[in-house]
Design a protein around this motif. Sequence first.
Motif, PDB file in Angstrom:
ATOM      1  N   PRO A 118       1.093  -1.348  -0.086  1.00  0.00           N
ATOM      2  CA  PRO A 118       0.160   0.043  -0.224  1.00  0.00           C
ATOM      3  C   PRO A 118       0.595   1.467  -0.288  1.00  0.00           C
ATOM      4  CG  PRO A 118      -0.810  -1.640   1.689  1.00  0.00           C
ATOM      5  CD  PRO A 118       0.474  -1.455   0.948  1.00  0.00           C
ATOM      6  N   GLN A 119       2.069   1.169   0.400  1.00  0.00           N
ATOM      7  CA  GLN A 119       3.099   2.238   0.636  1.00  0.00           C
ATOM      8  C   GLN A 119       3.436   2.760  -0.367  1.00  0.00           C
ATOM      9  OE1 GLN A 119       2.735   3.625   3.663  1.00  0.00           O
ATOM     10  NE2 GLN A 119       1.753   2.514   4.653  1.00  0.00           N
ATOM     11  N   ASP A 120       3.567   1.952  -1.463  1.00  0.00           N
ATOM     12  CA  ASP A 120       4.097   2.105  -2.809  1.00  0.00           C
ATOM     13  C   ASP A 120       3.069   2.973  -4.188  1.00  0.00           C
ATOM     14  OD1 ASP A 120       5.576   1.914  -4.964  1.00  0.00           O
ATOM     15  OD2 ASP A 120       4.750   0.396  -5.643  1.00  0.00           O
ATOM     16  N   VAL A 121       1.400   2.462  -3.732  1.00  0.00           N
ATOM     17  CA  VAL A 121       0.411   2.592  -4.833  1.00  0.00           C
ATOM     18  C   VAL A 121      -0.474   4.185  -4.044  1.00  0.00           C
ATOM     19  CG1 VAL A 121      -1.626   1.525  -4.875  1.00  0.00           C
ATOM     20  CG2 VAL A 121       0.628   0.125  -4.982  1.00  0.00           C
ATOM     21  N   LEU A 140      -1.452   7.227  -6.348  1.00  0.00           N
ATOM     22  CA  LEU A 140      -2.153   7.291  -7.036  1.00  0.00           C
ATOM     23  C   LEU A 140      -3.155   8.830  -6.144  1.00  0.00           C
ATOM     24  CD1 LEU A 140      -3.694   4.070  -6.351  1.00  0.00           C
ATOM     25  CD2 LEU A 140      -3.465   5.167  -8.784  1.00  0.00           C
ATOM     26  N   TYR A 141      -2.820   8.920  -5.010  1.00  0.00           N
ATOM     27  CA  TYR A 141      -3.368   9.861  -4.518  1.00  0.00           C
ATOM     28  C   TYR A 141      -2.988  11.052  -5.872  1.00  0.00           C
ATOM     29  CZ  TYR A 141      -6.192  12.541  -1.976  1.00  0.00           C
ATOM     30  OH  TYR A 141      -7.678  13.545  -0.608  1.00  0.00           O
ATOM     31  N   ALA A 142      -1.539  11.110  -5.570  1.00  0.00           N
ATOM     32  CA  ALA A 142      -0.907  12.384  -6.647  1.00  0.00           C
ATOM     33  C   ALA A 142      -1.731  12.682  -7.438  1.00  0.00           C
ATOM     34  CB  ALA A 142       0.183  12.876  -6.834  1.00  0.00           C
ATOM     35  N   GLU A 143      -2.100  10.953  -8.213  1.00  0.00           N
ATOM     36  CA  GLU A 143      -2.410  11.501 -10.099  1.00  0.00           C
ATOM     37  C   GLU A 143      -3.832  11.720 -10.016  1.00  0.00           C
ATOM     38  OE1 GLU A 143      -2.331   7.832 -11.429  1.00  0.00           O
ATOM     39  OE2 GLU A 143      -0.181   7.419 -11.483  1.00  0.00           O
ATOM     40  N   TRP A 144      -4.351  11.156  -9.302  1.00  0.00           N
ATOM     41  CA  TRP A 144      -6.327  11.862  -9.140  1.00  0.00           C
ATOM     42  C   TRP A 144      -6.245  13.550  -8.991  1.00  0.00           C
ATOM     43  CZ3 TRP A 144      -7.131   7.264  -4.138  1.00  0.00           C
ATOM     44  CH2 TRP A 144      -7.524   6.625  -5.003  1.00  0.00           C
ATOM     45  N   ILE A 147      -6.389   0.141  -4.047  1.00  0.00           N
ATOM     46  CA  ILE A 147      -5.991  -1.060  -4.606  1.00  0.00           C
ATOM     47  C   ILE A 147      -6.642  -1.239  -5.816  1.00  0.00           C
ATOM     48  CG2 ILE A 147      -7.583  -2.160  -3.367  1.00  0.00           C
ATOM     49  CD1 ILE A 147      -5.029  -4.070  -2.985  1.00  0.00           C
ATOM     50  N   THR A 148      -7.785  -1.041  -5.652  1.00  0.00           N
ATOM     51  CA  THR A 148      -9.434  -1.121  -7.445  1.00  0.00           C
ATOM     52  C   THR A 148      -8.497  -0.084  -8.295  1.00  0.00           C
ATOM     53  OG1 THR A 148     -10.217   0.424  -6.073  1.00  0.00           O
ATOM     54  CG2 THR A 148     -10.899  -1.660  -5.408  1.00  0.00           C
ATOM     55  N   GLU A 149      -7.875   0.632  -8.513  1.00  0.00           N
ATOM     56  CA  GLU A 149      -7.364   1.605  -9.318  1.00  0.00           C
ATOM     57  C   GLU A 149      -7.006   1.051  -9.627  1.00  0.00           C
ATOM     58  OE1 GLU A 149      -7.754   4.120 -12.072  1.00  0.00           O
ATOM     59  OE2 GLU A 149      -8.303   4.892 -10.104  1.00  0.00           O
ATOM     60  N   GLU A 150      -5.119   0.843  -8.568  1.00  0.00           N
ATOM     61  CA  GLU A 150      -4.415  -0.077  -9.353  1.00  0.00           C
ATOM     62  C   GLU A 150      -4.368  -1.562 -10.148  1.00  0.00           C
ATOM     63  OE1 GLU A 150       0.101   0.009  -8.856  1.00  0.00           O
ATOM     64  OE2 GLU A 150      -1.655   1.703  -8.832  1.00  0.00           O
ATOM     65  N   LEU A 151      -4.780  -2.468  -9.697  1.00  0.00           N
ATOM     66  CA  LEU A 151      -5.571  -3.514 -10.198  1.00  0.00           C
ATOM     67  C   LEU A 151      -6.003  -2.952 -11.858  1.00  0.00           C
ATOM     68  CD1 LEU A 151      -6.670  -5.853  -7.357  1.00  0.00           C
ATOM     69  CD2 LEU A 151      -4.636  -5.891  -9.249  1.00  0.00           C
TER      70      LEU A 151
END
Length: 909
Positions: A10-13, A17-21, A712-716
């Motif tokens: 999670p720390q890697d993701v 992702l939040y910055a991308e959003w 995790i859903t965005e990543e997958l």
Amino acid sequence: MAEIPKAYDPQDVEDRLYAEWLQDGCFTGAAEEGDETYTIMIPPPNVTGVLTMGHVLNNTIQDILIRRHRQLGQSALWLPGTDHAGIATQARVERELRKEGKTRHDLGREKFLEKAVDWRDKHGGIILQQLKKLGASCDWDRTVHTLDEDYSKAVIKAFVLLYERGMIYRGKRMVNWCPASLTALSDEEVIMKPQKSKLYYMRYELVDTPGEYLEIATTRPETIMGDSGVAVHPLDERYKHLIGKQVWRPFPKAAIPIVADDSIDREFGTGVLKVTPAHDPVDFEIGNRNGLEVIDVFTPDGHINELAGEPFAGMDRFEARKAAANMLKELDLLIREEDYENNVGFSERADVPIEPRLSEQWFLKYPKVEEAKAAVRDGHIRFFPERWEKTYLHWLENIRDWCISRQLWWGHRIPVWYRKDADRSDPANWHISVDGPQDPENWEQDDDVLDTWASSWLWPLATLGWPDEQAMSQKGYQSFYPTSALVTGPDIIFFWVARMIMAGLEFAGEEKKTLTVEEIKERIPFRDVYFTGIIRDLDGRKMSKSLGNSPDPLDLIKEFGADGLRFGIMSIAPKGQDIRFSNERVVLGRNFCNKLWNACRFRQMSGSVEAVHSVPELLGRIDTEQLDLQDQSILGRLLDTIRMVDEAYEAYSFSGITQHIYSFFWNDFCDWYVEVSKGKVRNPDAQATCLAIQDLILRQTLLLLHPFCPFITEELWHLLGFGEKGSHIQDALPMTSDELENALGEAGLKLDRGAVAQVDEIREAVTLLRSLKADYQLSNKKDVKIMVEESTLTLDGDAREVFGVIEALGGFSDIETVSESPDGAPAIVTPLGTFHLDLSSSLDVEAEQDRLNKELAKLDKVIMGTRKRLENSSFVDKAPEAVVEGARRQLEENERKRAEIERLLASLG
């Protein structure tokens, strides 16, 4: 397409992702004319606050709702902000000043406010940054603080409008006073706490007949010095003859009258009440009705003033209580003391006992009370759970004018100016406006500020630009008001919820004395209110830092991931009920995320993954000729799960949603369908169809789960190729159950809805047969053979297909159909028929009999010992009840085990 890493970190993701959003404007709340909108206003946390488990629960629910409605294609706005928290913030700044040996008065108002702003800017707003770690998808560009210039103008405008409409007035009335914060409080800011007190029985001598006394009971002898009368019930036969006479107040000694009043409780104490009009609201009313003198013997900070005389002047109120009791003893006027439990009001913020105090304050007559009742009673605003409707309506039936002034400097200063050197009690010498008088040198502004709730009750309106029409247009008032849902705690149903409803009804439109049903619908500030429960520890205690039983949410996020925390806490959040929290629930959430990750990785390892961006693309890869019973069943399960999730959203059943998703994905898909599909994945003819169905399941599961576990859903979503480059999972519309079934039909996939029930029977049979194997210590053996009685079979369709599943998942080498029940073979009845375990080829019967006999012998010794203890009257009579009951339960359990071993031995012949 990138390979899915072996483990989810999670720390890697999450930060990435939040910055991308944020960069892609995923949280922006904007609407074009005609758009369907959905709005939530965050309950503004105190600007000085930090993230608690209560905030995690409340804001996760809001984020789930807002992400869900973005998925549904609506223009969704979640507007964030903070509250200036008048008393709490001023108290913190004054605490810092005391470290320097100063008070706010040493600085003066202007310098103090500058220091308060500096302190707020340095320490405030931390909680909003912490909410980002949780994944909160607020439109941060719209962040509002209740002391922002535009918001402050709205607060002042509301005061002026209400004054002009005759709803605000100034008067001297009994208020709740906080001796620590030195300000008035509303009734809702007073927390009643049970206290172990003393009831003091004393006697007051009759003036006309020395040596005769009236007995009086009181919990507050420290107010004796403020007594100006004694009251009895006019129909009390014990005292009727004394009405109109006088008694001696013990100290300072003075003759005070005996009066009659219907409010006296003849059953409490002695039925005689000492009346202290300056220090009790009931006494104040009695004093008013009987013309009694008002004698205030307290200072604002809870000390005794000079009117009380010696030796009390200067004492703390509780010190004076003991001193007054001792003086009564010395004067031989104290009869006795009794332990007494009563409820005492405490200041919510300062946590000290409040004092009723006569004070000049500003009061508000609540607007649109009847319309506020109708809004909830008639269903225009829905409460979840519904039971809070009664609480809300009861409060409105018994509402009292709101004391809206506070003796603070931090807050919205009351927009009232008094002409210098003129009588302040005369409204002719007042100026009340938004901008103040044109000749300010001739006026002095009121020193008080408004109650914090008198600003936050405008939250849904002022955050959208009210009352400035240009600002309302810029901020989308017409699109986003009324808001859609409010998520809050029932503890502020009066502080905030009811007041926001009344403010909306009063201000969201032209001034009107009464409103029609349609106008009520247009003006209400929100459609639904969801009341969260209180988070408690496993012992039922409310979580708090002082008790040391509340974990730091940021530590939980660091250890388990934001998604793990979110899913875990929502899995135990029944609608409006208190929550017993432990880290085990967050472990469950993390484990579910890991299960999802591993299932997606397993899918990627099972065969080629082609990018597919829509359901029709996926369905186009399915060969209908290759569909079997298991395929039909899992698709039916998916449709059922989508329908149940949609229904649970309508009912605000968030724990229900997690249960539906968890059960479907973990039990139906991972533990069953993926297992039964392993053979098909290795079959070149069936592989493409099987993997396409798996992809469909994974795609729709990610969409269902996204509001709860956004990272995790965005990543997958992207690792599995479901999202186009530059898109986000929120851009994909999750189909309803009917829509997906229609899409399946258009692709030529007509579902057999009976397949679900058939597979349920197969699953139950496998579970029972696994249990039968376990009884004989054969769980890990794969060469076990079973037999089924042909006459008991209830199979529909191809028996070999069903038997193949049972063999694969039950761990059997073969299933033989027999015409008769075989002797000596243990049997079990399943929904598919009666099966027998062939022990001849898989079990050393003599060794198993020997093992079971030894176990039986050990058990017999334990049972015999327990029986002797329970037959011993000395043990039963003297041992603690819990110990005796435990022994009885142990005996019952061991006797049950003994019966089971005997059954197994009998089956072995």
